[in-house]
Design a protein around this motif. Structure first.
Motif, PDB file in Angstrom:
ATOM      1  N   LYS A 152       6.365  12.007  60.066  1.00 47.84           N
ATOM      2  CA  LYS A 152       6.448  11.848  58.715  1.00 47.84           C
ATOM      3  C   LYS A 152       6.154  10.410  58.066  1.00 47.84           C
ATOM      4  O   LYS A 152       6.110   9.867  58.507  1.00 47.84           O
ATOM      5  CB  LYS A 152       8.303  11.450  58.383  1.00 47.84           C
ATOM      6  N   PHE A 153       5.839  10.724  56.775  1.00 46.50           N
ATOM      7  CA  PHE A 153       5.062   9.908  56.045  1.00 46.50           C
ATOM      8  C   PHE A 153       5.312   8.628  55.673  1.00 46.50           C
ATOM      9  O   PHE A 153       4.774   7.261  56.060  1.00 46.50           O
ATOM     10  CB  PHE A 153       5.032  10.210  54.625  1.00 46.50           C
ATOM     11  N   GLU A 154       6.784   8.361  55.913  1.00 40.40           N
ATOM     12  CA  GLU A 154       7.891   6.925  56.018  1.00 40.40           C
ATOM     13  C   GLU A 154       6.952   6.362  57.566  1.00 40.40           C
ATOM     14  O   GLU A 154       7.182   4.386  57.434  1.00 40.40           O
ATOM     15  CB  GLU A 154       9.415   7.012  55.843  1.00 40.40           C
ATOM     16  N   ARG A 170      -1.650  14.297  52.701  1.00 39.01           N
ATOM     17  CA  ARG A 170      -0.599  14.208  53.348  1.00 39.01           C
ATOM     18  C   ARG A 170       0.578  15.481  52.052  1.00 39.01           C
ATOM     19  O   ARG A 170      -0.507  16.118  50.979  1.00 39.01           O
ATOM     20  CB  ARG A 170      -0.177  13.426  51.489  1.00 39.01           C
ATOM     21  N   PHE A 171       2.172  15.900  52.797  1.00 41.25           N
ATOM     22  CA  PHE A 171       2.542  17.473  52.154  1.00 41.25           C
ATOM     23  C   PHE A 171       3.628  17.384  51.744  1.00 41.25           C
ATOM     24  O   PHE A 171       4.046  16.421  52.616  1.00 41.25           O
ATOM     25  CB  PHE A 171       2.183  17.960  53.446  1.00 41.25           C
ATOM     26  N   LYS A 172       4.157  18.188  51.070  1.00 43.80           N
ATOM     27  CA  LYS A 172       5.427  18.491  51.227  1.00 43.80           C
ATOM     28  C   LYS A 172       5.893  19.191  52.374  1.00 43.80           C
ATOM     29  O   LYS A 172       6.049  20.093  51.714  1.00 43.80           O
ATOM     30  CB  LYS A 172       5.727  18.324  49.709  1.00 43.80           C
ATOM     31  N   PHE A 173       6.387  18.903  53.370  1.00 43.32           N
ATOM     32  CA  PHE A 173       6.981  19.892  54.381  1.00 43.32           C
ATOM     33  C   PHE A 173       8.123  20.763  53.949  1.00 43.32           C
ATOM     34  O   PHE A 173       9.583  20.397  54.605  1.00 43.32           O
ATOM     35  CB  PHE A 173       7.043  19.531  55.714  1.00 43.32           C
ATOM     36  N   VAL A 191       5.714  14.101  54.765  1.00 41.86           N
ATOM     37  CA  VAL A 191       4.754  14.275  55.607  1.00 41.86           C
ATOM     38  C   VAL A 191       3.660  14.405  55.951  1.00 41.86           C
ATOM     39  O   VAL A 191       2.405  14.527  55.230  1.00 41.86           O
ATOM     40  CB  VAL A 191       4.956  15.790  56.224  1.00 41.86           C
ATOM     41  N   GLY A 192       2.817  13.283  57.001  1.00 46.03           N
ATOM     42  CA  GLY A 192       1.140  13.008  56.587  1.00 46.03           C
ATOM     43  C   GLY A 192       0.439  13.705  58.482  1.00 46.03           C
ATOM     44  O   GLY A 192       1.476  13.941  59.311  1.00 46.03           O
ATOM     45  N   CYS A 193      -0.696  14.295  57.921  1.00 48.56           N
ATOM     46  CA  CYS A 193      -0.903  14.568  58.676  1.00 48.56           C
ATOM     47  C   CYS A 193      -2.529  13.210  59.633  1.00 48.56           C
ATOM     48  O   CYS A 193      -2.955  13.124  57.916  1.00 48.56           O
ATOM     49  CB  CYS A 193      -1.692  15.495  58.899  1.00 48.56           C
ATOM     50  N   TRP A 194      -1.872  12.799  60.013  1.00 44.90           N
ATOM     51  CA  TRP A 194      -3.169  11.703  60.762  1.00 44.90           C
ATOM     52  C   TRP A 194      -4.383  12.245  61.818  1.00 44.90           C
ATOM     53  O   TRP A 194      -3.779  13.390  62.847  1.00 44.90           O
ATOM     54  CB  TRP A 194      -2.610  10.447  61.405  1.00 44.90           C
ATOM     55  N   LYS A 195      -5.270  11.789  62.083  1.00 50.08           N
ATOM     56  CA  LYS A 195      -6.478  12.145  62.518  1.00 50.08           C
ATOM     57  C   LYS A 195      -7.013  10.568  63.264  1.00 50.08           C
ATOM     58  O   LYS A 195      -7.327   9.910  62.735  1.00 50.08           O
ATOM     59  CB  LYS A 195      -7.937  12.223  62.074  1.00 50.08           C
TER      60      LYS A 195
END
Length: 198
Positions: A152-154, A170-173, A191-195
């Protein structure tokens, strides 16, 4: 796979859960989001001829996508019997070589040490079991020097302060109505995707 769009179309045909377990937060990654992450990793030469782990694999969308992009071997790991069966059926339906697959039905806390080239995961967001996403990330970083993980982006400040990592998407999942307490047909979660690199 010749393009991200072709990958997305293929992934959209995978079978999903029929009976989702709420405590496991079984929300399947949409094909467009999975394709975006997989294609990014593929273009960074992190998938072809590599050993991949799909941790908390659900219907296997990340692992199966990795196989279609030339992964050498994929570990599909989930504690749900149904998840492992769905992955196997998806692989058989699309005639993907099962010799490249390892299936492990275990809770992440019971896993032994693995060393893989890359982990891609969409862990539980920690709504039903607090810190579940953190537990998945800690385990993933034990097993691989490269991890792609959805959260979650938060949680951005907490994730980057405690684990580092770089936000790459960053997505609207979308979460479709799948439990009795859901009132809307579709919920959208930021939602975010981190590497992460060790």
């Amino acid at each position: 796979m010749k393009s991200k769009k072709e990958l997305e179309l293929f992934l959209s045909k995978l079978k999903d859960f029929e009976n989702k377990e709420i405590i496991l937060e079984q929300y399947t990654t949409p094909s467009n989001i999975a394709a975006e992450i997989l294609w990014f990793a593929f273009m960074n030469k992190e998938i072809k001829s590599k050993t991949i782990m799909d941790l908390g694999c659900g219907n296997g969308i990340f692992g199966i996508g990795a196989l279609k992009l030339g992964a050498k071997k994929v570990y599909f790991i989930d504690k749900s019997d149904e998840a492992i069966e769905i992955v196997k059926n998806n692989l058989k339906n699309f005639k993907i070589n099962l010799k490249k697959c390892v299936f492990i039905k275990k809770d992440i806390n019971d896993l032994r040490k693995y060393n893989v080239d890359l982990i891609i995961q969409n862990p539980p967001f920690g709504v039903k079991r607090e810190h579940a996403d953190r537990d998945f990330l800690e385990k993933a970083l034990e097993f691989s020097a490269i991890v792609y993980s959805l959260h979650k982006f938060e949680s951005k400040v907490f994730i980057e302060k405690n684990f580092g990592g770089k936000l790459i998407f960053r997505f609207k999942f979308p979460i479709k109505k799948s439990y009795k307490f859901h009132r809307k047909d579709v919920y959208f979660v930021d939602v975010g995707c981190w590497k992460f690199l060790k």
